[in-house]
Design a protein around this motif. Structure first.
Motif, PDB file in Angstrom:
ATOM      1  N   LEU A  75       1.194  -1.118  -0.207  1.00 49.20           N
ATOM      2  CA  LEU A  75      -0.149   0.051  -0.074  1.00 49.20           C
ATOM      3  C   LEU A  75       0.996   1.230   0.169  1.00 49.20           C
ATOM      4  O   LEU A  75       1.936   1.332   0.063  1.00 49.20           O
ATOM      5  CB  LEU A  75      -1.009   0.006   0.805  1.00 49.20           C
ATOM      6  CG  LEU A  75      -1.765  -1.115   1.415  1.00 49.20           C
ATOM      7  CD1 LEU A  75      -2.622  -0.715   2.687  1.00 49.20           C
ATOM      8  CD2 LEU A  75      -2.433  -0.382   0.585  1.00 49.20           C
ATOM      9  N   SER A  76       0.410   2.148  -0.257  1.00 47.86           N
ATOM     10  CA  SER A  76       1.262   3.815  -1.059  1.00 47.86           C
ATOM     11  C   SER A  76       0.205   4.170   0.765  1.00 47.86           C
ATOM     12  O   SER A  76       0.320   3.928   1.019  1.00 47.86           O
ATOM     13  CB  SER A  76       0.610   4.725  -1.921  1.00 47.86           C
ATOM     14  OG  SER A  76      -0.865   4.662  -1.639  1.00 47.86           O
ATOM     15  N   ARG A  77       1.076   5.599   0.812  1.00 42.77           N
ATOM     16  CA  ARG A  77       0.519   5.602   2.189  1.00 42.77           C
ATOM     17  C   ARG A  77      -0.411   6.880   2.235  1.00 42.77           C
ATOM     18  O   ARG A  77      -1.474   6.259   2.809  1.00 42.77           O
ATOM     19  CB  ARG A  77       2.497   7.071   2.669  1.00 42.77           C
ATOM     20  CG  ARG A  77       3.212   6.972   2.654  1.00 42.77           C
ATOM     21  CD  ARG A  77       3.791   7.681   3.882  1.00 42.77           C
ATOM     22  NE  ARG A  77       5.308   7.133   4.065  1.00 42.77           N
ATOM     23  CZ  ARG A  77       6.402   6.596   4.371  1.00 42.77           C
ATOM     24  NH1 ARG A  77       6.044   7.150   2.474  1.00 42.77           N
ATOM     25  NH2 ARG A  77       7.278   5.659   4.740  1.00 42.77           N
ATOM     26  N   GLN A  78      -0.578   7.256   0.691  1.00 47.29           N
ATOM     27  CA  GLN A  78      -1.254   7.720   0.255  1.00 47.29           C
ATOM     28  C   GLN A  78      -2.874   6.946   0.903  1.00 47.29           C
ATOM     29  O   GLN A  78      -3.943   6.734   0.862  1.00 47.29           O
ATOM     30  CB  GLN A  78      -1.852   8.050  -0.991  1.00 47.29           C
ATOM     31  CG  GLN A  78      -3.221   8.648  -1.834  1.00 47.29           C
ATOM     32  CD  GLN A  78      -2.971   9.302  -3.346  1.00 47.29           C
ATOM     33  OE1 GLN A  78      -2.098   9.892  -3.380  1.00 47.29           O
ATOM     34  NE2 GLN A  78      -4.002   9.832  -3.389  1.00 47.29           N
ATOM     35  N   ARG A  79      -2.468   5.425  -0.216  1.00 45.94           N
ATOM     36  CA  ARG A  79      -3.936   4.235  -0.177  1.00 45.94           C
ATOM     37  C   ARG A  79      -4.447   4.546   1.418  1.00 45.94           C
ATOM     38  O   ARG A  79      -4.949   3.943   1.526  1.00 45.94           O
ATOM     39  CB  ARG A  79      -3.724   3.460  -0.886  1.00 45.94           C
ATOM     40  CG  ARG A  79      -4.519   2.329  -1.127  1.00 45.94           C
ATOM     41  CD  ARG A  79      -5.512   3.028  -2.234  1.00 45.94           C
ATOM     42  NE  ARG A  79      -4.959   2.452  -3.453  1.00 45.94           N
ATOM     43  CZ  ARG A  79      -5.529   3.021  -4.147  1.00 45.94           C
ATOM     44  NH1 ARG A  79      -6.182   4.255  -4.003  1.00 45.94           N
ATOM     45  NH2 ARG A  79      -4.622   3.087  -5.911  1.00 45.94           N
ATOM     46  N   ARG A  80      -3.082   4.096   2.192  1.00 49.92           N
ATOM     47  CA  ARG A  80      -3.197   3.495   3.408  1.00 49.92           C
ATOM     48  C   ARG A  80      -4.081   4.827   4.313  1.00 49.92           C
ATOM     49  O   ARG A  80      -4.982   4.072   4.966  1.00 49.92           O
ATOM     50  CB  ARG A  80      -1.871   3.334   4.441  1.00 49.92           C
ATOM     51  CG  ARG A  80      -2.539   2.930   5.690  1.00 49.92           C
ATOM     52  CD  ARG A  80      -2.186   3.773   6.583  1.00 49.92           C
ATOM     53  NE  ARG A  80      -0.906   4.623   6.370  1.00 49.92           N
ATOM     54  CZ  ARG A  80       0.717   4.507   6.040  1.00 49.92           C
ATOM     55  NH1 ARG A  80       1.085   3.697   7.306  1.00 49.92           N
ATOM     56  NH2 ARG A  80       0.877   5.803   6.615  1.00 49.92           N
ATOM     57  N   ASP A  81      -3.396   5.547   3.867  1.00 52.43           N
ATOM     58  CA  ASP A  81      -4.731   6.982   5.223  1.00 52.43           C
ATOM     59  C   ASP A  81      -5.791   7.141   4.216  1.00 52.43           C
ATOM     60  O   ASP A  81      -7.046   7.378   5.111  1.00 52.43           O
ATOM     61  CB  ASP A  81      -3.545   8.754   4.685  1.00 52.43           C
ATOM     62  CG  ASP A  81      -2.431   8.697   5.166  1.00 52.43           C
ATOM     63  OD1 ASP A  81      -2.501   8.022   6.295  1.00 52.43           O
ATOM     64  OD2 ASP A  81      -1.494   9.231   4.768  1.00 52.43           O
ATOM     65  N   GLU A  82      -6.409   7.137   2.944  1.00 54.13           N
ATOM     66  CA  GLU A  82      -7.362   6.893   2.550  1.00 54.13           C
ATOM     67  C   GLU A  82      -8.798   6.111   2.870  1.00 54.13           C
ATOM     68  O   GLU A  82      -9.354   5.815   3.374  1.00 54.13           O
ATOM     69  CB  GLU A  82      -7.541   6.494   1.354  1.00 54.13           C
ATOM     70  CG  GLU A  82      -6.964   7.546   0.128  1.00 54.13           C
ATOM     71  CD  GLU A  82      -6.632   7.111  -1.093  1.00 54.13           C
ATOM     72  OE1 GLU A  82      -6.392   8.045  -1.584  1.00 54.13           O
ATOM     73  OE2 GLU A  82      -6.764   6.208  -1.564  1.00 54.13           O
TER      74      GLU A  82
END
Length: 559
Positions: free
Chosen positions: A317-324
């Motif tokens: 997971l990218s950081r953005q995907r994890r945050d989403e």
């Protein structure tokens, strides 16, 4: 059939696959693929009697059996599809999860031909002992227990000879069929078959390279350094390559053997808790996780320790995907269906016009889970319901999130098998809380502010260059515009009224300025004609001003 003619080899393979599908009563797939007429000409297979079909079984079971008979490529395809809870109904997902590529074993001397050619010597010279009877056999590889000259017990995973060529040929055929079916049928196109096939091809290429599996195992092992309760098998890189993987032998109890787990005296509640926390850490903190943590991929050791194996399928997971993902769960907790809907539409790259209907469905979904005690929430059922809503609105998830959903479901099932009172939601809460706290920590907020400022500077400084490129594209006729006609008519109407107002304002201002200049000739007596024109100019400017006020007020009222 696709416009490019099939080669003789592809035609023979296509005929073989068609016969299997028809035997299991799945001939409609041939029509979707556009090959029914070719198959009819090859042997009129579509007109075989119903006696040859296995129509008394449920369709999901028949599909699973057909994929098993079609060979390793299609077994792996079924395993990938079993992760697509956003595309397939639960009964198909449940059946495809049963796909296990257990196949007849190869004689040891046939299995090792390719790897011995690469090594330049027999395996008997590499290992102090290697058992010719396999521990397990799959469609891609076969595993044997062995001993290194140093005395260490290992498991040797050897790729089946010639398997890459078979899989590559099947992938070429599948690409042709997927491309054609997507063009021919809208209901097939909405499933994005070419994207699914790309995801599948990437996954199976990783599984074909055993060195990648070894690197995945070491990455996860490094992430759990200092935690004696979680580990992975040691990889012996002197003998590990694309064709062979050599890992330490795990002398423990496999999680898929409940009787042995009971006999081992393990604290099953503690094992469930440790397993859940390990996978949640992989997802939310490391962002690199085991995508299929089912009981068969976990060994239990004394002291309630866990060893994860088989890292052919991992998610990242990218950081953005994890945050989403954290925002999605937080939106459910805070009863924000608008936020949840916005994230789902972003993930699916969908049209915002679907917002209203989906938001209503999500609102009802959130109402169902609020007020329910944590220990009564079924995370697997909730996941199925959420993805059912997405299927109904023709939305699909990115592949990294489907693997995450698959891992959640596998983890929840493993936890409940060990401990019927296992509560995945309660286990996940601390991780979500920590992620929310970290996102709004001062250092992260400052870093985001700096990143935003840098992006703003880049946007401003890059604007002239981007405008130049835009003009060059327009001059070359390469600039294409997509226009929503209904909205555009509304915008054009507003624009037309705005231009009219601006024009009238300019004329009014000109009349005021011109009349003032004429009337301001000091010490000069104006001719009668000029005086009349000056007065008319002032009168016109007054009328124009009142008209502007009226039309502006009326236009605002229409909005």
């Amino acid at each position: 059939m696709p416009s490019t003619p099939a080669s003789p080899g592809e035609f023979r393979r296509l005929t073989e696959l068609s016969m299997i599908l028809i035997r299991y009563g799945l001939g409609d797939f041939l029509r979707y693929a556009g090959v029914d007429q070719i198959v009819e000409k090859a042997g009129e297979l579509l007109h075989r009697s119903d006696a040859e079909r296995i129509a008394d079984r449920p369709a999901p079971e028949r599909l699973r059996c057909a994929l098993e008979e079609m060979g390793p490529t299609f077994i792996k395809l079924g395993q990938i599809l079993s992760t697509r809870v956003d595309l397939l109904p639960p009964d198909y997902i449940h059946e495809l999860e049963k796909l296990r590529d257990h196949v007849p074993t190869l004689p040891f001397e046939n299995l090792v031909t390719e790897i011995e050619a690469e090594l330049g010597r027999p395996l008997s010279e590499v290992f102090a002992r290697i058992d010719t009877v396999p521990l397990a056999a799959g469609s891609i590889a076969q595993t044997h227990r062995a001993q290194l000259p140093t005395g260490e017990e290992v498991v040797v995973k050897i790729r089946r000879p010639g398997i890459r060529g078979v899989i590559e040929a099947d992938l070429r055929l599948l690409r042709r069929l997927a491309r054609f079916a997507a063009r021919r049928f809208d209901d097939v196109a909405r499933l994005h078959p070419e994207a699914i096939l790309r995801e599948f091809a990437n996954s199976i290429h990783v599984e074909l390279d055993f060195a990648i599996e070894g690197r995945n195992a070491e990455t996860i092992a490094k992430n759990f350094e200092g935690d004696p309760a979680i580990s992975t098998p040691k990889v012996f890189w002197d003998w590990t390559s694309e064709l062979m993987n050599v890992q330490a032998f795990i002398d423990g109890v496999r999680g898929s053997d409940p009787a042995a787990v009971d006999a081992g005296g393990f604290d099953k509640r503690e094992i469930a808790r440790r397993g859940a926390n390990a996978v949640l850490k992989m997802m939310f903190e490391d962002r690199f996780f085991h995508a299929d943590p089912h009981p068969g991929n976990v060994f239990y050791l004394s002291g309630n320790r866990l060893v994860f194996i088989d890292f052919g399928m991992v998610g990242q997971l990218s950081r953005q995907r994890r945050d989403e993902m954290v925002d999605l769960l937080y939106g459910m907790v805070e009863r924000r269906p608008d936020k949840v809907t916005e994230i789902l539409l972003t993930w699916a790259d969908a049209d915002e016009r679907q917002n209203l209907a989906l938001e209503g469905r999500i609102d009802a979904f959130i109402d169902r889970i609020h007020g329910v005690a944590l220990d009564r929430l079924d995370i697997a059922s909730l996941t199925r319901d959420l993805f059912s809503a997405m299927r109904d609105h023709n939305l699909a998830l990115p592949s990294d999130l489907t693997l995450m959903a698959k891992a959640f479901a596998s983890l929840d099932g493993m936890g409940r098998q060990l401990d019927p009172g296992f509560d995945m939601v309660a286990e996940a809460q601390p991780f979500l809380r920590r992620q929310m706290m970290r996102r709004y920590a001062p250092d992260r907020v400052l870093r985001k502010a700096k990143d935003g400022a840098a992006e703003g500077v880049d946007l401003v400084t890059g604007l002239p260059r981007d405008l130049k490129k835009l003009l060059q594209m327009a001059q070359r006729g390469q600039l294409n515009l997509g226009i929503d006609v209904v909205r555009m008519e509304r915008y054009l109407d507003r624009f037309d009224r705005s231009v009219t107002r601006v024009s009238m304002a300019i004329v009014t201002a000109a009349l005021i300025v011109g009349s003032s200049m004429v009337m301001s000739f000091s010490g000069a007596k104006l001719p009668v004609g000029l005086s009349v024109f000056a007065m008319l100019g002032f009168a016109g400017s007054v009328i124009g001003g009142f008209w502007l006020i009226y039309t502006t007020w009326r236009g605002n009222g229409r909005r």
